[in-house]
Motif scaffolding. Structure first.
Motif, PDB file in Angstrom:
ATOM      1  N   THR A  35       0.896  -1.193   0.041  1.00 41.12           N
ATOM      2  CA  THR A  35      -0.004  -0.124   0.102  1.00 41.12           C
ATOM      3  C   THR A  35       1.004   1.137   0.172  1.00 41.12           C
ATOM      4  OG1 THR A  35      -0.185   0.039   2.371  1.00 41.12           O
ATOM      5  CG2 THR A  35      -1.772  -1.185   1.388  1.00 41.12           C
ATOM      6  N   ALA A  36       0.434   2.403  -0.666  1.00 46.45           N
ATOM      7  CA  ALA A  36       1.099   3.548  -0.777  1.00 46.45           C
ATOM      8  C   ALA A  36       0.194   4.646  -0.454  1.00 46.45           C
ATOM      9  CB  ALA A  36       1.688   3.494  -2.149  1.00 46.45           C
ATOM     10  N   ASP A  37      -0.517   4.663   0.632  1.00 41.34           N
ATOM     11  CA  ASP A  37      -1.454   5.705   1.086  1.00 41.34           C
ATOM     12  C   ASP A  37      -0.928   6.837   1.678  1.00 41.34           C
ATOM     13  OD1 ASP A  37      -0.954   4.281   3.030  1.00 41.34           O
ATOM     14  OD2 ASP A  37      -2.925   3.413   3.863  1.00 41.34           O
ATOM     15  N   ALA A  38       0.335   6.808   2.195  1.00 41.61           N
ATOM     16  CA  ALA A  38       0.908   7.866   2.672  1.00 41.61           C
ATOM     17  C   ALA A  38       2.531   8.253   2.145  1.00 41.61           C
ATOM     18  CB  ALA A  38       1.113   7.595   4.323  1.00 41.61           C
ATOM     19  N   LEU A  39       2.933   9.439   2.119  1.00 41.51           N
ATOM     20  CA  LEU A  39       3.915   9.856   1.621  1.00 41.51           C
ATOM     21  C   LEU A  39       5.263   8.812   1.931  1.00 41.51           C
ATOM     22  CD1 LEU A  39       5.567  11.533  -0.485  1.00 41.51           C
ATOM     23  CD2 LEU A  39       6.083  13.037   1.635  1.00 41.51           C
ATOM     24  N   GLU A  40       5.368   8.439   3.422  1.00 46.51           N
ATOM     25  CA  GLU A  40       6.273   7.844   3.774  1.00 46.51           C
ATOM     26  C   GLU A  40       6.371   6.299   3.222  1.00 46.51           C
ATOM     27  OE1 GLU A  40       8.181   6.259   8.128  1.00 46.51           O
ATOM     28  OE2 GLU A  40       6.252   7.340   7.936  1.00 46.51           O
ATOM     29  N   ARG A  41       5.056   5.835   3.162  1.00 48.38           N
ATOM     30  CA  ARG A  41       4.705   4.396   2.538  1.00 48.38           C
ATOM     31  C   ARG A  41       5.256   4.518   1.093  1.00 48.38           C
ATOM     32  NH1 ARG A  41      -0.317   1.558   5.576  1.00 48.38           N
ATOM     33  NH2 ARG A  41       0.456   1.482   7.612  1.00 48.38           N
ATOM     34  N   GLU A  42       4.760   5.426   0.199  1.00 43.41           N
ATOM     35  CA  GLU A  42       5.009   5.686  -1.011  1.00 43.41           C
ATOM     36  C   GLU A  42       6.529   5.397  -1.205  1.00 43.41           C
ATOM     37  OE1 GLU A  42       4.199   8.462  -5.160  1.00 43.41           O
ATOM     38  OE2 GLU A  42       3.335   8.810  -2.860  1.00 43.41           O
ATOM     39  N   ARG A  43       7.393   6.273  -0.685  1.00 48.49           N
ATOM     40  CA  ARG A  43       8.880   6.321  -0.589  1.00 48.49           C
ATOM     41  C   ARG A  43       9.487   4.824  -0.383  1.00 48.49           C
ATOM     42  NH1 ARG A  43      10.342  12.192   2.352  1.00 48.49           N
ATOM     43  NH2 ARG A  43       9.224  13.704   0.395  1.00 48.49           N
ATOM     44  N   ALA A  44       8.972   4.322   0.882  1.00 51.39           N
ATOM     45  CA  ALA A  44       9.476   2.922   1.104  1.00 51.39           C
ATOM     46  C   ALA A  44       9.083   1.993   0.087  1.00 51.39           C
ATOM     47  CB  ALA A  44       8.739   2.677   2.602  1.00 51.39           C
TER      48      ALA A  44
END
Length: 455
Positions: free
Chosen positions: A295-304
């Motif tokens: 999941t990439a529902d937040a900026l931090e998770r998108e970068r990770a």
């Protein structure tokens, strides 16, 4: 309109004998296209009658050969005739075979040069076995009954027994002499499973493989585990048939299982086999699919997620180029960004994607650590046009085992029946039965064969 088909026998000394085989009555009016020429029934009757007439002529010539008495060396006389029914491709025929008796001492003698136990011709046996290797037994029996005047042995159980008998004969076949010696041979060995009809287990293990020379000559082999068919003997025979010599370079591939490596040792292959790329790629593909589902529902998770996807792709590149020792670097980089996915919600019946990804990566790490001694530089081999794994064997397994015994086949197999049918299927694919019908590839050398390229 009536037609009479007559078969004329010409003797060696000019004697001529004829017999009317079949009378055909067809209408002269072609208003109905269904009356054009011979029908399938007429063709079957014609071939059956011609076959019987030819066999009768051969039987008369054979009866003229008189054996010599084993006791007084006097030519024997005909005592009587006994009918013998033989199943052929073009129908069951009745052959009158004579029995002989010595007029001097009364001793009985058999005919000259006739097989003692023979109920069908070798051609019919091969045809039934060849079709049974590609089709279910019941379908084979129906196909033979529909197209050929085979009025004996068309029951599915008869076809099954004939096929298994041919398979038993193929177990101990002497290796054929190759046309030329092979400079290099690639051997791939793998295993799969089929449904078992035995009481002690649900599945049967099938070991199968492929040998291929640099010029494209191929042979496949297969055997069910714990049967009388020795897989090591099949490997040695296949290597001999493609031209192995003392100077032949041999490269073997397995999935890394210790059981398959021990089979190669029993077959006389002492060089360590390489780990095939196919099984490594399957594990990497699972990790790539799981990483894409994060999941990439937040900026931090998108970068990770971007870091993880890039590192998993880099892991594939490192293993492909023989740098699997650097895999731990990739795992550490992924570990450093995994906390971003803490608290990721999972599905109703499955774990979150981050947990499944980490499980897949740990399995890859464990697999590479246990198989590190058998890894190689796959990019270098691929660039040289060499095999990098058992992908070719996987394709052979799909055709050899799965299509006939697993996929959309709900039947269960006995250990002996599955093993003997596999021997027949391998013979068909290797071009050893019939004229090549059902053959998966050209078993002879073919320099232009595309299957000799890297997988």
């Amino acid at each position: 309109m009536g037609l009479v088909l007559r078969l004329v026998e010409t003797g060696v000394e000019g004697m001529v004998r004829s017999v009317d085989v079949l009378e055909i009555v067809r209408p002269g009016d072609l208003g109905d296209l269904g009356d054009l020429g011979l029908s399938l029934v007429d063709g079957k009757r014609l071939m059956a009658q011609v076959q019987q007439a030819v066999v009768a002529a051969q039987g008369r010539d054979h009866a003229a050969r008189r054996p010599t008495c084993r006791f007084c060396t006097v030519p024997c006389q005909v005592k009587d005739y006994r009918p013998r029914r033989i199943a052929t491709v073009f129908g069951q025929v009745t052959l009158r075979l004579p029995r002989f008796r010595c007029a001097k001492c009364g001793g009985a003698e058999d005919g000259v040069g006739w097989p003692a136990h023979c109920r069908s011709t070798p051609e019919l046996d091969r045809l039934r076995a060849q079709l049974s290797a590609l089709l279910p037994y019941r379908v084979t029996a129906g196909l033979l009954e529909h197209f050929l005047p085979v009025d004996a042995g068309i029951h599915s159980e008869t076809v099954r027994r004939c096929t298994l008998r041919v398979g038993e004969g193929l177990r101990e076949v002497i290796p054929a002499e190759p046309e030329a010696s092979a400079a290099a041979i690639t051997l791939t060995l793998d295993s799969t499973f089929i449904r078992s009809g035995e009481d002690d287990q649900r599945h049967l293990e099938v070991r199968l493989g492929n040998v291929e020379t640099s010029d494209g000559t191929r042979q496949v082999f297969a055997a069910v585990a714990k049967t009388d068919t020795a897989i090591a003997a099949l490997i040695r025979r296949s290597l001999a048939e493609v031209g192995q010599t003392k100077n032949t370079g041999l490269t073997a591939f397995t999935d890394g299982g210790s059981g398959l490596r021990s089979i190669l040792v029993n077959a006389g292959i002492t060089a360590p086999p390489l780990l095939d790329w196919f099984h490594v790629a399957m594990r990497l593909r699972h990790a790539e699919t799981t990483a894409d589902s994060l999941t990439a529902d937040a900026l931090e998770r998108e970068r990770a997620k971007a870091v993880i996807v890039a590192e998993v792709d880099r892991l594939r590149w490192r293993i492909w180029n023989g740098r699997a020792k650097d895999a731990k670097v990739t795992l550490e980089r992924i570990r450093s960004v995994m906390p971003a996915f803490q608290g990721e919600p999972g599905g109703r019946n499955k774990d979150p994607s981050s947990r499944r990804l980490w499980t897949a990566l740990r399995e890859i790490d464990r697999y590479l650590s246990n198989q590190s001694a058998w890894l190689t530089d796959y990019a270098e081999r691929h660039g040289a046009g060499l095999r990098v794994g058992t992908a070719l064997t996987e394709a052979s397994a799909n055709f050899l085992v799965n299509r006939r015994m697993n996929k959309s086949q709900q039947m269960r197999w006995s250990r002996r029946g599955a093993d003997l049918l596999l021997q027949v299927r391998c013979a068909v694919l290797n071009g050893k039965l019939g004229s090549g019908f059902g053959q998966l590839f050209d078993a002879q050398a073919n320099p232009a064969c595309e299957t000799a390229t890297a997988a």
